[in-house]
Design a protein around this motif. Sequence first.
Motif, PDB file in Angstrom:
ATOM      1  N   LEU A   1      58.122  27.530  74.188  1.00  0.00           N
ATOM      2  CA  LEU A   1      57.592  28.456  75.200  1.00  0.00           C
ATOM      3  C   LEU A   1      57.216  29.797  74.553  1.00  0.00           C
ATOM      4  O   LEU A   1      56.098  30.287  74.706  1.00  0.00           O
ATOM      5  CB  LEU A   1      58.647  28.687  76.298  1.00  0.00           C
ATOM      6  N   LEU A   2      58.177  30.341  73.797  1.00  0.00           N
ATOM      7  CA  LEU A   2      57.938  31.658  73.207  1.00  0.00           C
ATOM      8  C   LEU A   2      56.802  31.612  72.187  1.00  0.00           C
ATOM      9  O   LEU A   2      56.011  32.559  72.092  1.00  0.00           O
ATOM     10  CB  LEU A   2      59.223  32.189  72.563  1.00  0.00           C
ATOM     11  N   ALA A   3      56.702  30.531  71.444  1.00  0.00           N
ATOM     12  CA  ALA A   3      55.605  30.417  70.458  1.00  0.00           C
ATOM     13  C   ALA A   3      54.259  30.517  71.161  1.00  0.00           C
ATOM     14  O   ALA A   3      53.284  31.005  70.598  1.00  0.00           O
ATOM     15  CB  ALA A   3      55.719  29.101  69.703  1.00  0.00           C
ATOM     16  N   ASN A   4      54.219  30.091  72.413  1.00  0.00           N
ATOM     17  CA  ASN A   4      52.966  30.176  73.168  1.00  0.00           C
ATOM     18  C   ASN A   4      52.774  31.523  73.847  1.00  0.00           C
ATOM     19  O   ASN A   4      51.704  32.109  73.762  1.00  0.00           O
ATOM     20  CB  ASN A   4      52.921  29.069  74.238  1.00  0.00           C
ATOM     21  N   VAL A   5      53.819  31.988  74.521  1.00  0.00           N
ATOM     22  CA  VAL A   5      53.611  33.147  75.396  1.00  0.00           C
ATOM     23  C   VAL A   5      54.112  34.472  74.808  1.00  0.00           C
ATOM     24  O   VAL A   5      53.859  35.534  75.372  1.00  0.00           O
ATOM     25  CB  VAL A   5      54.231  32.916  76.800  1.00  0.00           C
ATOM     26  N   ARG A   6      54.810  34.390  73.674  1.00  0.00           N
ATOM     27  CA  ARG A   6      55.230  35.617  72.970  1.00  0.00           C
ATOM     28  C   ARG A   6      55.387  35.261  71.492  1.00  0.00           C
ATOM     29  O   ARG A   6      56.497  35.287  70.949  1.00  0.00           O
ATOM     30  CB  ARG A   6      56.557  36.109  73.540  1.00  0.00           C
ATOM     31  N   PRO A   7      54.278  34.918  70.824  1.00  0.00           N
ATOM     32  CA  PRO A   7      54.408  34.439  69.441  1.00  0.00           C
ATOM     33  C   PRO A   7      55.080  35.501  68.579  1.00  0.00           C
ATOM     34  O   PRO A   7      54.647  36.656  68.561  1.00  0.00           O
ATOM     35  CB  PRO A   7      52.955  34.225  69.003  1.00  0.00           C
ATOM     36  N   PRO A   8      56.170  35.126  67.883  1.00  0.00           N
ATOM     37  CA  PRO A   8      56.928  36.131  67.138  1.00  0.00           C
ATOM     38  C   PRO A   8      56.102  36.784  66.026  1.00  0.00           C
ATOM     39  O   PRO A   8      56.348  37.931  65.672  1.00  0.00           O
ATOM     40  CB  PRO A   8      58.103  35.338  66.549  1.00  0.00           C
ATOM     41  N   ASP A   9      55.120  36.052  65.508  1.00  0.00           N
ATOM     42  CA  ASP A   9      54.355  36.602  64.381  1.00  0.00           C
ATOM     43  C   ASP A   9      52.991  37.151  64.825  1.00  0.00           C
ATOM     44  O   ASP A   9      52.080  37.296  64.027  1.00  0.00           O
ATOM     45  CB  ASP A   9      54.137  35.496  63.337  1.00  0.00           C
ATOM     46  N   TRP A  10      52.864  37.460  66.110  1.00  0.00           N
ATOM     47  CA  TRP A  10      51.560  37.897  66.640  1.00  0.00           C
ATOM     48  C   TRP A  10      51.172  39.272  66.081  1.00  0.00           C
ATOM     49  O   TRP A  10      51.965  40.207  66.113  1.00  0.00           O
ATOM     50  CB  TRP A  10      51.603  37.983  68.161  1.00  0.00           C
ATOM     51  N   ALA A  11      49.950  39.394  65.586  1.00  0.00           N
ATOM     52  CA  ALA A  11      49.455  40.711  65.153  1.00  0.00           C
ATOM     53  C   ALA A  11      48.358  41.133  66.122  1.00  0.00           C
ATOM     54  O   ALA A  11      47.391  40.391  66.317  1.00  0.00           O
ATOM     55  CB  ALA A  11      48.911  40.612  63.729  1.00  0.00           C
ATOM     56  N   ASN A  12      48.530  42.284  66.736  1.00  0.00           N
ATOM     57  CA  ASN A  12      47.501  42.762  67.658  1.00  0.00           C
ATOM     58  C   ASN A  12      46.195  43.003  66.893  1.00  0.00           C
ATOM     59  O   ASN A  12      46.219  43.504  65.768  1.00  0.00           O
ATOM     60  CB  ASN A  12      47.944  44.077  68.326  1.00  0.00           C
ATOM     61  N   PRO A  13      45.051  42.665  67.518  1.00  0.00           N
ATOM     62  CA  PRO A  13      43.775  42.872  66.824  1.00  0.00           C
ATOM     63  C   PRO A  13      43.393  44.351  66.781  1.00  0.00           C
ATOM     64  O   PRO A  13      44.012  45.173  67.470  1.00  0.00           O
ATOM     65  CB  PRO A  13      42.791  42.091  67.708  1.00  0.00           C
ATOM     66  N   GLU A  14      42.380  44.666  65.971  1.00  0.00           N
ATOM     67  CA  GLU A  14      41.818  46.021  66.009  1.00  0.00           C
ATOM     68  C   GLU A  14      40.992  46.140  67.285  1.00  0.00           C
ATOM     69  O   GLU A  14      40.158  45.258  67.552  1.00  0.00           O
ATOM     70  CB  GLU A  14      40.919  46.264  64.790  1.00  0.00           C
ATOM     71  N   PRO A  15      41.205  47.159  68.081  1.00  0.00           N
ATOM     72  CA  PRO A  15      40.456  47.241  69.346  1.00  0.00           C
ATOM     73  C   PRO A  15      38.952  47.390  69.108  1.00  0.00           C
ATOM     74  O   PRO A  15      38.529  48.001  68.124  1.00  0.00           O
ATOM     75  CB  PRO A  15      40.999  48.512  69.999  1.00  0.00           C
ATOM     76  N   ALA A  16      38.178  46.811  70.028  1.00  0.00           N
ATOM     77  CA  ALA A  16      36.724  47.023  70.020  1.00  0.00           C
ATOM     78  C   ALA A  16      36.467  48.484  70.435  1.00  0.00           C
ATOM     79  O   ALA A  16      37.333  49.115  71.049  1.00  0.00           O
ATOM     80  CB  ALA A  16      36.077  46.076  71.023  1.00  0.00           C
ATOM     81  N   PRO A  17      35.281  49.022  70.106  1.00  0.00           N
ATOM     82  CA  PRO A  17      35.010  50.420  70.475  1.00  0.00           C
ATOM     83  C   PRO A  17      35.141  50.646  71.986  1.00  0.00           C
ATOM     84  O   PRO A  17      35.604  51.696  72.432  1.00  0.00           O
ATOM     85  CB  PRO A  17      33.572  50.643  70.017  1.00  0.00           C
TER      86      PRO A  17
END
Length: 504
Positions: A15-31
């Motif tokens: 569940l967590l791997a899908n909905v709160r991936p521990p290794d998730w890196a937020n992307p660089e925001p678009a302008p």
Amino acid sequence: MTVPTVAGDEDDSRLLANVRPPDWANPEPAPRYNLVVIGAGTAGLVAAAGAAGLGARVALVERDLLGGECLNVGCVPSKALLRSARAAAQVRDAHHFGVVVPDGARVDFPAVTRRMRQIRADLSPHDSAARFRGLGVDVFLGRAAFVGNDAVEVGGKMLRFARAVVATGSRAAHPPIPGLAEAGFLTNETVFSVPELPRRLAVVGAGATGCELAQAFARFGSAVTLIGNHDSILPAEDPDAARLVAESLARDGTRLLLGREVAAIEVRGGEKILRLKGGTAEEVAADAILVAAGRVPNVEGLNLEAAGVEYDTHAGVTVDDRLQTTNPRVFAAGDICSRLKFTHAADAMARIVVRNALFRGRARVSDLVVPWCTYTDPELAQVGLTEREACDRNLPHRVFVQEMGRVDRAALDGESAGFVKMIVHPKRDTILGATIVAPHAGEMIAEVALAMTAKLGLRTLADTIHAYPTRTEGVKKVADAFNRTRLTPTVKWLFEKWLAWSRG
Ligand SMILES: Cc1cc2nc3c(=O)[nH]c(=O)nc-3n(C[C@H](O)[C@H](O)[C@H](O)COP(=O)(O)OP(=O)(O)OC[C@H]3O[C@@H](n4cnc5c(N)ncnc54)[C@H](O)[C@@H]3O)c2cc1C
């Protein structure tokens, strides 16, 4: 939302791997984004997927778990538990059907919750961060807060937007009962991860969540006391329907203490003692307390003031009929702004937001026909007005009722308690509302919701052929009863004349 998952449990890890991936890196925001969505529950996910599917540049921000309440601590875990509870009741009642189960039902509670966790994990890919990234959505894990009327901040990153939608949902209210916090209590956020069945469970609040879980735990074998401060359970529902559900809860062993309030709670010798007021003074001893006494909107920490978005700590974010807030760039959807706190209502509102926010649409919430259902056994489903609401508003109306006992399928299934009640305009063939109490009422109400949405009347429902024997014949029988009232004395006289003449 804090979601206690079971440490080391394989399904919760999935569940967590899908909905709160521990290794998730937020992307660089678009302008700049066409739409920034705050909250990834049903409303947020539907808005994000809908907008991205139409080509918008979308950011989705979630502070806890994608999927929000419904997947993690609401509809999904509760309905999984209810299914196990129904199995237990079916074994208990099997002798009514000529089936002998010599040793009766024994509920393996850890197996019940394991099944729930497995299903929840199985359903979670649909709400996963990876799926939304695949849809072209920038997924940010972190808490969002407005920093102006066209920007939010998350984890030190600035997301600028043309439009935003607040979809931050609601949480269980913690009533100010002296001693409650000290005694410790469960809410929907924690009740699905209790390691063992409480021997005695006190449920505070007799709304949908309180009733559903009271019945489930009673069927599992807990000694359940359900305490409600109104004179009936499900006080917003049709009283006749609520009475039938109350009788069923009582049959399952739930003790109902209605019209009562908890004055204080104390812990005595390891027991939680709830002192009640209203009626005779009484104490209820419990091993666990489940609080299901209303909801509060998640407005805190959003810095709505910075965006000029008005809100109320009880009613949530203020919106107009098109779901626009007091900041024309910012919309809201779901529990955060709605009296109707249901997943399908959140979904429908999110669709309205996509149209209105991105395409200057004119879709209105007041045009929605929203059915709902309490998944007790029997289920209680409603769409449109109840009979009582029609009376309270002094609306002229007629009421047609079909008892389920006279619907063959219900009788054959040994489930004849219940009814279909239809509220109709006295002169026109217009359905104002319907109440259904019966097993599978949640499925049956869909037909009436369709009719109301398409502005079809009871004549069309009567003309519709329903397979025999099905419970939906209950709806058709109501429509037939309505049709019979159309046979006015004049029409009847004309028919008789015609038939006499055609006999020759
Ligand atoms: C026990 C239970 C059973 C239920 N069963 C049913 C049912 O059978 N059928 C039905 O229709 N409804 C049911 N509901 C109601 C249903 O769960 C809700 O109506 C629905 O989930 C609301 O969706 P939402 O998107 O508005 O909010 P939520 O699902 O609550 O999502 C809001 C999200 O916003 C996030 N968030 C909040 N603040 C921030 C922030 N500052 N930054 C980033 N993220 C933030 C939260 O973490 C959350 O994930 C049930 C509820 C409960 C409690």
